[in-house]
Design an enzyme around this catalytic site. Structure first.
Site, short mmCIF file in Angstrom:
data_model
loop_
_atom_site.label_atom_id
_atom_site.label_comp_id
_atom_site.label_asym_id
_atom_site.label_seq_id
_atom_site.Cartn_x
_atom_site.Cartn_y
_atom_site.Cartn_z
N TRP A 31 0.86 -1.20 0.00
CA TRP A 31 0.00 0.00 0.00
C TRP A 31 0.89 1.24 0.00
O TRP A 31 1.93 1.26 0.69
CB TRP A 31 -0.89 0.03 1.25
N ASN A 32 0.46 2.26 -0.71
CA ASN A 32 1.26 3.45 -0.95
C ASN A 32 1.72 4.16 0.33
O ASN A 32 2.92 4.18 0.64
CB ASN A 32 0.42 4.36 -1.86
N GLY A 162 -7.37 7.61 2.23
CA GLY A 162 -6.91 6.83 3.37
C GLY A 162 -7.96 6.75 4.47
O GLY A 162 -7.97 5.80 5.23
N ASP A 164 -11.10 5.84 4.74
CA ASP A 164 -12.10 5.16 3.90
C ASP A 164 -13.56 5.47 4.26
O ASP A 164 -14.35 5.81 3.41
CB ASP A 164 -11.91 3.64 3.99
N TYR A 344 -13.19 1.96 12.41
CA TYR A 344 -12.22 2.39 11.39
C TYR A 344 -11.97 3.90 11.46
O TYR A 344 -11.35 4.36 12.42
CB TYR A 344 -12.74 1.91 10.04
N TRP A 345 -12.45 4.69 10.52
CA TRP A 345 -12.14 6.13 10.50
C TRP A 345 -13.29 6.97 11.03
O TRP A 345 -13.40 8.16 10.74
CB TRP A 345 -11.76 6.57 9.07
N GLU A 388 -3.64 -1.81 14.33
CA GLU A 388 -3.88 -0.90 13.20
C GLU A 388 -4.42 0.44 13.72
O GLU A 388 -4.01 1.50 13.26
CB GLU A 388 -4.87 -1.56 12.24
C1 DGY Z 1 -9.08 -1.59 2.49
O1 DGY Z 1 -9.13 -2.57 1.74
O2 DGY Z 1 -9.70 -1.50 3.53
C2 DGY Z 1 -8.19 -0.50 2.17
O3 DGY Z 1 -8.24 0.52 3.09
C3 DGY Z 1 -8.43 0.01 0.79
O4 DGY Z 1 -7.28 0.66 0.44
#
Ligand code: DGY
Length: 421
Positions: A31-32, A162, A164, A344-345, A388
């Site tokens: 991943w970037n 990023g 998501d 998550y976000w 994470e």
């Molecule tokens: C994912 O698959 O959850 C990633 O964040 C997509 O880049």
């Protein structure tokens, strides 16, 4: 220090030789922005390996300058959506003979971290930085041309930011009915608790947007005109602005002309101002289709100082957010009804965001608040491991474990021994 040892062990565990996966299973590719942070972590004990990480990332650069958000070096059925879904093979922007990849990018933190890695060992780094410089220029040139028509950097897909499933994207995603999404099976929820991941409604729309881009051959101009999802984003804007400043510093060291970079900086500074929301007292996302600001405060709002802006206006909001969260910095406003401690976000703390926020704040004279953010990050990791992300209320580790970028920023910033190397 045992935690430093554990962080190095995690980087080695996730090291595939010339690139590093974020964590086995959940994210089995390169991943970037994860990879750029992996490089920063390696730089604390193996500067040569750090450069290899960045060089591998840029080996996947498209002919048009874009550096994809995922490089699929070797197939792994444990991840969805894989290369077959993205359909980037043979598209004009990509060019011939490139690594299999997605069709979107990710926050362009690479130049900033390359600049830091150069500082770890300038003698070793100078030829590596010189070789990477034209590629970094091409990447930034692509971002400004393909995404920054409003001054701020726009995204065509939530994955590109990023962040998501940030509530920032709820309204524009909900406005679009994901008709015609081919049946698919998610893999992420086979690896981690679904309660910590985006919902099915979100995923349907993510895949719809992938199909939309694919149907246009990943042509940036067509997508810019036709896509229902075009959001100017503080993450991309502030990270690119900072990366341009760092690329300018690299240009000075290399004796390269920096006029083009200075033009980008001026363009992005003006664009950043279009994201200021006086109602929330924070930088926000703006829907370029409707002109509406999201009306939400996220951790991306506080990347303004990392971007090099000298701006006291967000300080009262920062104080409110720090006061509302036992662990800083929550990815979404804890006093907002959409705050969700684990999803998550939409609430959790991300150590990489804290690193950029904290470093930027230190530079802008916000030392005490930056110290709080670093102390919280160190406590989250030392009490809960290299997760994470973390619940901002009670520190519960969430998402994937043995996570590369959490280990990396521990070594580079949060560990008491960081910077001693
Ligand atoms: C994912 O698959 O959850 C990633 O964040 C997509 O880049």
């Amino acid at each position: 220090m045992p935690l430093d040892d554990e962080a190095r062990r995690i980087l080695r565990l996730n090291d595939k030789g010339s690139y590093t996966v974020p964590t086995a299973g959940l994210y089995p590719y390169q991943w970037n922005w994860d990879s750029a942070f992996a490089a920063l972590g390696f730089a604390s004990f193996d500067v040569g390996r750090a450069w290899v990480e960045l060089e591998t990332l840029f080996s996947g650069q498209w002919a048009n300058g874009m550096v994809p958000h995922i490089l699929f070096h070797r197939d792994d059925p444990g991840y969805f959506p894989g290369p077959g879904i993205w359909g980037t093979e043979g598209v004009a922007g990509k060019g011939e003979g490139r690594v299999a990849s997605s069709g979107i990018s990710q926050p362009p933190v690479a130049a900033s971290l390359a600049w830091r890695i150069y500082g770890c060992d300038p003698a070793l780094g100078l030829p590596r930085l010189r070789a990477l410089f034209p590629r970094l220029m091409a990447f930034h040139r692509w971002f400004v041309a393909a995404r920054a028509e409003s001054g701020a950097v726009a995204t065509t897909h939530p994955w590109e930011t990023g962040r998501d499933n940030s509530p920032d994207w709820d309204a524009p995603l909900a406005a679009n009915d994901p008709v015609g999404v081919a049946p698919y099976t998610r893999r992420d929820t086979g690896h981690v608790n679904a309660r910590m991941r985006p919902t099915k409604e979100d995923y349907d729309r993510y895949i719809w947007l992938v199909q939309f881009g694919r149907a246009r051959g990943w042509d940036d101009a067509a997508i810019a005109v036709e896509s229902p999802f075009r959001m100017a984003d503080p993450t991309l804007t502030f990270i690119l602005l900072r990366a341009c400043r760092d690329l300018g510093a690299a240009a000075d060291v290399l004796g390269e002309d920096r006029a083009e970079i200075d033009g980008w900086i001026a363009h992005l500074e003006a664009g950043a101002e279009t994201l200021w929301n006086p109602e929330t007292g924070a930088y926000d996302s703006r829907n370029l289709r409707t002109g509406a600001l999201s009306g939400s405060v996220s951790n991306a709002s506080f990347l303004c100082w990392w971007a090099g802006l000298t701006d006291p206006r967000p300080i009262p909001t920062l104080r409110r957010i720090l006061g509302a969260a036992p662990f800083a910095v929550p990815s979404f406003d804890p006093e907002h009804p959409k705050f969700d401690t684990l999803r998550y976000w939409r609430g959790p703390v991300w150590a990489v965001m804290n690193t950029m926020i904290g470093l930027g704040m230190e530079e802008q004279g916000l030392g005490p608040q930056a110290a709080r953010i670093k102390a919280d990050t160190a406590r989250l990791i030392s009490e809960n491991g290299f997760a994470e992300y973390f619940d901002p209320v009670n520190g519960t580790p969430a998402g994937g474990g043995t996570f590369t970028w959490t280990a990396a920023v521990w070594l580079a910033w949060a560990s008491p021994s960081a910077g001693e190397g």
